[in-house]
Design an enzyme around this catalytic site. Sequence first.
Site, PDB file in Angstrom:
ATOM      1  N   LYS A 116      67.416  13.545  38.373  1.00 63.01           N
ATOM      2  CA  LYS A 116      68.845  13.239  38.254  1.00 63.01           C
ATOM      3  C   LYS A 116      68.938  12.079  37.268  1.00 63.01           C
ATOM      4  O   LYS A 116      68.561  10.949  37.570  1.00 63.01           O
ATOM      5  CB  LYS A 116      69.424  12.836  39.609  1.00 63.01           C
ATOM      6  CG  LYS A 116      70.905  12.555  39.542  1.00 63.01           C
ATOM      7  CD  LYS A 116      71.503  12.429  40.927  1.00 63.01           C
ATOM      8  CE  LYS A 116      73.021  12.383  40.905  1.00 63.01           C
ATOM      9  NZ  LYS A 116      73.603  11.415  40.009  1.00 63.01           N
ATOM     10  N   LYS A 316      69.155  10.923  46.416  1.00 59.30           N
ATOM     11  CA  LYS A 316      69.128   9.655  45.677  1.00 59.30           C
ATOM     12  C   LYS A 316      67.962   8.786  46.127  1.00 59.30           C
ATOM     13  O   LYS A 316      67.759   8.599  47.327  1.00 59.30           O
ATOM     14  CB  LYS A 316      70.425   8.890  45.916  1.00 59.30           C
ATOM     15  CG  LYS A 316      71.654   9.643  45.432  1.00 59.30           C
ATOM     16  CD  LYS A 316      72.020   9.245  44.039  1.00 59.30           C
ATOM     17  CE  LYS A 316      73.278   8.435  44.101  1.00 59.30           C
ATOM     18  NZ  LYS A 316      73.856   8.095  42.862  1.00 59.30           N
TER      19      LYS A 316
HETATM   20  S1  IVH Z   1      73.937  19.427  38.093  1.00 60.48           S
HETATM   21  C1  IVH Z   1      78.318  21.006  39.488  1.00 60.48           C
HETATM   22  N1  IVH Z   1      71.775  18.258  37.305  1.00 60.48           N
HETATM   23  O1  IVH Z   1      74.926  13.734  38.444  1.00 60.48           O
HETATM   24  C2  IVH Z   1      77.616  19.751  39.118  1.00 60.48           C
HETATM   25  N2  IVH Z   1      73.719  16.925  37.496  1.00 60.48           N
HETATM   26  O2  IVH Z   1      76.336  12.953  40.853  1.00 60.48           O
HETATM   27  C3  IVH Z   1      76.310  20.101  38.524  1.00 60.48           C
HETATM   28  N3  IVH Z   1      73.393  14.587  36.852  1.00 60.48           N
HETATM   29  O3  IVH Z   1      78.100  14.833  37.515  1.00 60.48           O
HETATM   30  C4  IVH Z   1      75.561  18.913  38.174  1.00 60.48           C
HETATM   31  N4  IVH Z   1      71.272  14.766  36.324  1.00 60.48           N
HETATM   32  O4  IVH Z   1      76.552  13.861  35.703  1.00 60.48           O
HETATM   33  C5  IVH Z   1      73.060  18.091  37.593  1.00 60.48           C
HETATM   34  N5  IVH Z   1      69.763  17.386  36.570  1.00 60.48           N
HETATM   35  C6  IVH Z   1      71.048  17.215  36.857  1.00 60.48           C
HETATM   36  C7  IVH Z   1      71.691  15.984  36.736  1.00 60.48           C
HETATM   37  C8  IVH Z   1      73.033  15.868  37.067  1.00 60.48           C
HETATM   38  C9  IVH Z   1      72.318  13.945  36.390  1.00 60.48           C
HETATM   39  C10 IVH Z   1      74.702  13.942  37.087  1.00 60.48           C
HETATM   40  C11 IVH Z   1      75.882  14.722  36.608  1.00 60.48           C
HETATM   41  C12 IVH Z   1      76.747  14.918  37.810  1.00 60.48           C
HETATM   42  C13 IVH Z   1      76.308  13.796  38.662  1.00 60.48           C
HETATM   43  C14 IVH Z   1      76.619  14.068  40.091  1.00 60.48           C
END
Ligand code: IVH
Length: 673
Positions: A116, A316
């Site tokens: 993430k 997290k």
């Molecule tokens: S998938 C439908 N994959 O985390 C939402 N998000 O807390 C799909 N983020 O808004 C998101 N790394 O900005 C996804 N490998 C990852 C990610 C990721 C960072 C962020 C993204 C999202 C936020 C949610």
Amino acid sequence: MNTQQAEKKVFQLRVEIERHNHLYYIDAKPEIPDREYDRLYDELKELERQFPLLATPESPTMRVGGQPLEGFSQVKHSVPMMSLANTYSTTELDEFYQRLSKLSEGRTFSCCVEPKIDGLAVSLRYEKGLLVLGSTRGDGKTGDDITANIRTIKSIPLRLHGTADEIPAVLEVRGEVFMTKAGFIRLNEQRIATGDEAFANPRNAAAGSLKLLDPNTVAGRPLDAIFYGLGETQGLVITTHEGLVQTLRKLGLKTAPRIWHCNDIQTILSAISELQALKQTFTFEIDGAVVKVNERQLYDMFGSTAKSPRWAVAYKYEPERAETILEAITVQVGRTGVLTPVAELRPVFLAGSTISRATLHNISEIERKDIRIGDTVIIEKAGEVIPAVIGVKMELRSGREKIFKMPASCPVCAEAVSKAEDEAAWRCENLQCPAQIKRWIQYYAARGAMDIDGLGEAIVEQLVDKGLVKDPSDLYKLTLFDLVALERMGEKSAVNMLSAIAASKSRELWRAIFALGIRHIGTRSAQTLEDNFETIDDLMQATTEQLTGIRDIGTIVSASITAFFSHTQNRNLIERLKAHGLQFRRTARPASGTSMKGMTFVLTGTLASMTRDQAGEIIRSLGGSTSSSVSAKTSFVLAGEEAGSKLDKARKLGVKIISEPEFLVMAGRSVKP
Ligand code: IVH
């Protein structure tokens, strides 16, 4: 060259440049030296200038530029940008997995675990392979149009890779813009050096950068992006998340460095802990793991809540924190006089090292967090490198803690301090303040500036404390006698230092401009100035119109240059430096070429006319390469003074050893007597 020939050449150059961009920014495996890349780029730019009709928005030369925006316009997302539900425990993760099993109604599914990324969500829209829109997440339904800023990020292709039948008619791709840890540290060093406030962490730095209205400034920020999802698409069939990642990669978009494919909750859990262990090795910050279902055709079936899909969850990681006692707050004086409060901590071990100091940024930060001397504080490694005090354990207060007040006078020179209304920082206004002089001299001598080898903090401290150096021009007055009188300075090092100081007189113009310490002038803008002015006098006489007319020089930088040269003491300093033999003149750029193509050099010992880094730069600009150890594959060992064991090895292996003058002749440089 006629238009047809030019068109062909322009096309070739674009393909070649984008290929090198990909090699450099995505694969991290550049094939050619920077100078050669610059040459290709300049050639393309020149052709586009001569044949304006050939200039198109997807040209790599169009990554930067355009007028600053008045504000961002709004973009409605055709497919909403959702966020993720967070979990903090394996129990919650277990529940998530159980829910998936229930919702899948017996259908088999697998999961992917990936980093993430701690950045900002963006959506890019490509139509027929061309980048047409870049936007922020905003409230998920509507975001800001940041296309101009997105275009400056070199790892983002302006045109998707692949043949016409491989490129979807419409591709909206979602991902994260971030700043690398190293880029963040460098940017902050630069900002502190130019008197700007440092960013608290890479995420803030990335967010601050994307919000800038001037894409020229954004271009100078070390931003990068990784993609992991889709918005609207036309002409694209993708069934799994793994397949999606592969397709994005093929289209030239950067994806996560590692993705785990898991068939049950056990493998998910072990992937998450593997990722946590690996996280230090990534060049960017991550704040957790994302677990998502691999089979995309099941997404509709799993559905979503108002805010987030049910087929994915974020696990997290707790940021690494520690508690300790704030024993004192000291105040540091920076090069531009800015006073920075520093937390003196009872030493504590945190994420790999012992921490005894942490930044408190500025007084408003201390007040906002109500940090008092004697408090038990929580510290965190922001950017995993720089420790910061993030809060106070209020429940542990005894009542004996002391409130910190910014000193009314400079802790170093005792002159009064002041605070400009529009700034958070207090400053010591005394240009003769020893602390400011020390930082200034260190800045002047730094690698990225005049590159005076050996003039480190301890030496500078002594030179200033003894009153030998009050500004950079005094460095050129130092004698062997002055230097040997310093602590920890033998005669040999003193001689070396004098020659390093003397060598700095012939540094490039941009280094001299940068070293003056003009506010808001970093190395990049100094180089732009060198490109536009032959001498420092030309720069000093430049009007605001002339300055702002230069691409990459905005009104703030221009005003700062004019302000700097309007001060008599600054103009006098330049005169003194000139009197000591500094040229302040653009030197002919060494021509790049291929005369050293295929040759590998090992550099050893001290060179007289340049540093080893500079010799390496010359070698690379001529197509050669350098290596740190001698082997049978080494073409030449360039031996300076005091060359050591590498020489013996070269002799043993029969590798040719050359002297500095021989090297200069090979490089087509004139040999100074
Ligand atoms: S998938 C439908 N994959 O985390 C939402 N998000 O807390 C799909 N983020 O808004 C998101 N790394 O900005 C996804 N490998 C990852 C990610 C990721 C960072 C962020 C993204 C999202 C936020 C949610």
